[in-house]
Motif scaffolding. Structure first.
Motif, short mmCIF file in Angstrom:
data_model
loop_
_atom_site.label_atom_id
_atom_site.label_comp_id
_atom_site.label_asym_id
_atom_site.label_seq_id
_atom_site.Cartn_x
_atom_site.Cartn_y
_atom_site.Cartn_z
N PHE A 96 0.82 -1.13 0.17
CA PHE A 96 -0.07 -0.01 0.03
C PHE A 96 0.87 1.22 0.01
CE2 PHE A 96 -4.04 -1.95 1.78
CZ PHE A 96 -4.51 -2.51 0.57
N ARG A 97 2.11 1.19 0.22
CA ARG A 97 3.19 2.20 -0.19
C ARG A 97 3.05 3.21 0.95
NH1 ARG A 97 5.82 -0.97 -3.32
NH2 ARG A 97 5.28 -1.04 -5.39
N ASP A 98 2.37 2.91 2.13
CA ASP A 98 2.27 3.95 3.01
C ASP A 98 2.81 3.51 4.26
OD1 ASP A 98 0.95 5.95 4.92
OD2 ASP A 98 -1.04 5.69 4.09
N PRO A 99 3.72 4.24 4.96
CA PRO A 99 3.97 5.62 4.62
C PRO A 99 5.14 5.47 3.66
CG PRO A 99 5.13 4.64 6.68
CD PRO A 99 4.10 3.57 6.30
N GLY A 100 5.47 6.86 3.08
CA GLY A 100 6.49 7.29 2.45
C GLY A 100 6.52 7.49 0.93
N PHE A 101 5.47 6.54 0.27
CA PHE A 101 5.28 6.66 -1.04
C PHE A 101 3.84 6.61 -1.59
CE2 PHE A 101 8.96 3.70 0.01
CZ PHE A 101 9.99 4.37 -0.85
N GLU A 102 3.47 7.72 -0.69
CA GLU A 102 1.71 7.69 -0.86
C GLU A 102 1.35 8.19 -2.29
OE1 GLU A 102 2.46 8.41 3.60
OE2 GLU A 102 3.49 9.15 1.65
N MET A 159 -2.96 -7.70 3.89
CA MET A 159 -1.66 -7.66 4.87
C MET A 159 -0.64 -7.19 4.00
SD MET A 159 -1.75 -11.66 6.09
CE MET A 159 -0.26 -11.55 6.32
N PRO A 160 -0.44 -5.81 4.10
CA PRO A 160 0.65 -4.76 3.43
C PRO A 160 1.97 -5.23 4.09
CG PRO A 160 -0.36 -3.54 5.26
CD PRO A 160 -1.25 -4.70 5.38
N MET A 161 2.71 -5.40 3.02
CA MET A 161 4.39 -5.55 3.34
C MET A 161 5.05 -4.21 4.14
SD MET A 161 5.18 -8.76 2.75
CE MET A 161 4.72 -10.15 1.94
N ALA A 162 6.27 -4.52 4.43
CA ALA A 162 6.93 -3.56 5.25
C ALA A 162 7.86 -2.73 4.65
CB ALA A 162 7.70 -4.62 6.37
N ASN A 163 7.95 -2.77 3.35
CA ASN A 163 8.84 -1.98 2.53
C ASN A 163 8.39 -0.78 2.24
OD1 ASN A 163 7.06 -3.24 0.73
ND2 ASN A 163 8.67 -3.28 -1.05
N THR A 164 8.11 0.10 3.14
CA THR A 164 7.75 1.46 3.22
C THR A 164 8.63 2.19 3.62
OG1 THR A 164 6.82 1.06 5.49
CG2 THR A 164 5.20 0.83 3.77
N MET A 166 -0.27 2.13 10.98
CA MET A 166 -0.80 1.78 9.82
C MET A 166 -2.30 1.16 10.14
SD MET A 166 2.57 -0.25 8.07
CE MET A 166 1.64 -0.81 6.84
N ILE A 167 -2.38 0.52 11.27
CA ILE A 167 -3.76 -0.09 11.57
C ILE A 167 -4.60 1.07 12.19
CG2 ILE A 167 -4.54 -1.28 13.47
CD1 ILE A 167 -2.18 -2.89 13.71
N ALA A 168 -4.21 2.22 12.66
CA ALA A 168 -5.15 3.22 12.87
C ALA A 168 -5.45 3.93 11.55
CB ALA A 168 -4.30 4.44 13.75
N LYS A 169 -4.64 4.04 10.84
CA LYS A 169 -5.22 4.92 9.33
C LYS A 169 -6.43 3.85 8.75
CE LYS A 169 -0.83 7.07 7.98
NZ LYS A 169 0.20 7.29 6.96
N ALA A 170 -6.11 2.46 8.80
CA ALA A 170 -6.90 1.70 8.15
C ALA A 170 -8.34 1.71 8.98
CB ALA A 170 -6.56 0.49 8.09
#
Length: 431
Positions: free
Chosen positions: A65-71, A92-97, A110-114
């Motif tokens: 989902f590219r979040d955070p950092g590549f929004e 399940m978003p991966m950790a390469n943010t 991340m969970i709070a944003k969702a």
């Protein structure tokens, strides 16, 4: 809120039958025939699912989902919208943010944003190593307490066998598991596609199957050593599947996933240098695609996951060598999976098993993965005959890096229900 789904073909992993589903609040209250006469449905939203398929909401174990950092590519909001448009209610978003999800604070954020978005359940995958640098492992206990469900350096391999061993040992203690991006970078030789006849014809550097297979073998041996659970991501090679089969027969705690693009396309699709077919692991030969389809039919493969990987047009509209690896996948999951059913590779029941029941089992989600009384009302209604163009009018992602973008597709999620709320309706079709 109450919802009555009428006249649908209800498909679980072990059975399919025509009937109704009655939902009250966030739970399924009843599944059966003629429920409108048995329950007070006068205040309920009525959805007529005649000629449609009613399945448990999909659980996608591998997204970016590219979040955070590549929004600018995607974020948790746009990723969630894209997910429900594809029938996915848990992701399940991966950790390469950027920063990497390698600590509890980022996991919680991340969970709070969702939750604020309110469309899907989001279960982050934490990084195995700090900063994805391959060194020391992260504080896994803290991240699990914050909500991480598994650990992966996806996008990069864990090159050190000792570090991977430690990750398997620690996740075993916490009842979690490791998702392996199997790639021996020393075999890559700066490759940009599968190494074979097509790469030679195109004059592009290739990556052999062995770069995946070497790490598949290593990580399963480490799982054998530790007793930890290893989940092999995006399997692309016929021989990888042979090794996974042997490991399962030997009692090694291994599960695996494949992506729709690897069971749908081959390296021959790159003949026109379309960078939207560039991905890692790369599209391989027809023999590999056929092996994946055979393994889906036999039950060797546990999960279908999209590896949804959005990229800005600037990342793809460049020379092939310079283009980013990755393909959108969430909104094309349904038509590509239904093509397997149409081709008699799998049944609808097995489709439900691969997209819902098995992921729920792996993640210990006891109230998901099935349409039954008292289960969470996460449901996707599919029109298998709907034909449409996948374009900017339907696309919910910020990115468009799919070779299917602008193409006519068949089969779509027309209604998605999350925890008893309608969170997606196909435009101009429903409602």
């Amino acid at each position: 809120m109450k919802i009555l789904i009428k006249n649908g073909l209800i498909v679980n992993s072990d059975a399919k039958f025509k009937g109704d589903v009655f939902i009250s609040g966030d739970k399924i209250v009843a599944v059966g025939e003629n429920l409108e006469a048995k329950f007070d449905a006068k205040d309920a939203k009525i959805i007529d699912a005649k000629d449609k398929i009613v399945m448990p909401g999909f659980i996608d174990m591998h997204v970016h989902f590219r979040d955070p950092g590549f929004e600018y590519k995607d974020d948790i909001v746009s990723g969630s919208k894209t997910a429900v448009a594809g029938g996915v209610t848990t992701a399940m978003p991966m950790a390469n943010t950027n920063p990497v999800n390698d600590n509890a604070a980022i996991t919680r954020d991340m969970i709070a944003k969702a939750k604020s978005c309110g469309l899907i359940d989001l279960f982050p995958i934490g990084a195995i190593t700090k900063g994805l640098k391959g060194g020391g492992i992260t504080e896994m206990g803290d991240m699990i307490e914050a909500g991480a469900v598994a650990f992966s350096d996806d996008g990069l391999p864990v090159c050190s066998s000792d570090v991977m061993r430690a990750a398997l040992e620690y996740t075993k203690q916490f009842g979690s598991f490791v998702i392996s991006h199997c790639e021996d970078c020393s075999c890559c030789r700066s490759g940009v596609m599968h190494e074979g006849k097509v790469s030679a014809l195109l004059g592009l550097k290739g990556m052999p199957r062995e770069k995946e297979e070497i790490m598949v073998g290593r990580d399963m041996l480490l799982a054998k050593l530790t007793g930890g659970h290893i989940h092999i991501a995006h399997v692309s090679s016929e021989y990888s599947l042979k090794m996974i089969k042997r490991a399962k027969e030997d009692g090694i705690n291994v599960t695996c996933e494949v992506t729709p693009h690897h069971f749908s396309f081959t390296d021959e699709n790159l003949m026109d240098y379309n960078t939207n077919f560039k991905m890692s692991p790369p599209l391989r030969e027809n023999s590999d695609k056929l092996a994946i389809r055979k393994a889906l039919a036999s039950g060797l493969i546990d999960v279908i996951a999209t590896d949804h990987a959005p990229h800005h047009i600037d990342d793809k509209f460049v020379e092939f060598d310079k283009a980013a690896f990755g393909i959108l996948g969430l909104q094309t999951l349904v038509p590509l999976a239904l093509k397997l059913v149409e081709d008699n590779v799998i049944s609808l029941e097995r489709m439900s098993l691969l997209t819902s029941k098995n992921p729920a089992k792996i993640l210990n989600l006891s109230d998901k993965g099935q349409i039954s009384k008292d289960f969470l009302a996460d449901i996707v209604i599919i029109d298998p005959n709907l034909e449409y163009v996948y374009d900017e009018n339907l696309n919910q992602s910020k990115s468009t890096n799919s070779p299917l973008f602008g193409k006519k597709l068949k089969g779509a999620a027309v209604v998605t229900i999350k925890s008893g709320r309608v969170v997606w309706e196909f435009p101009n079709i429903v409602g």
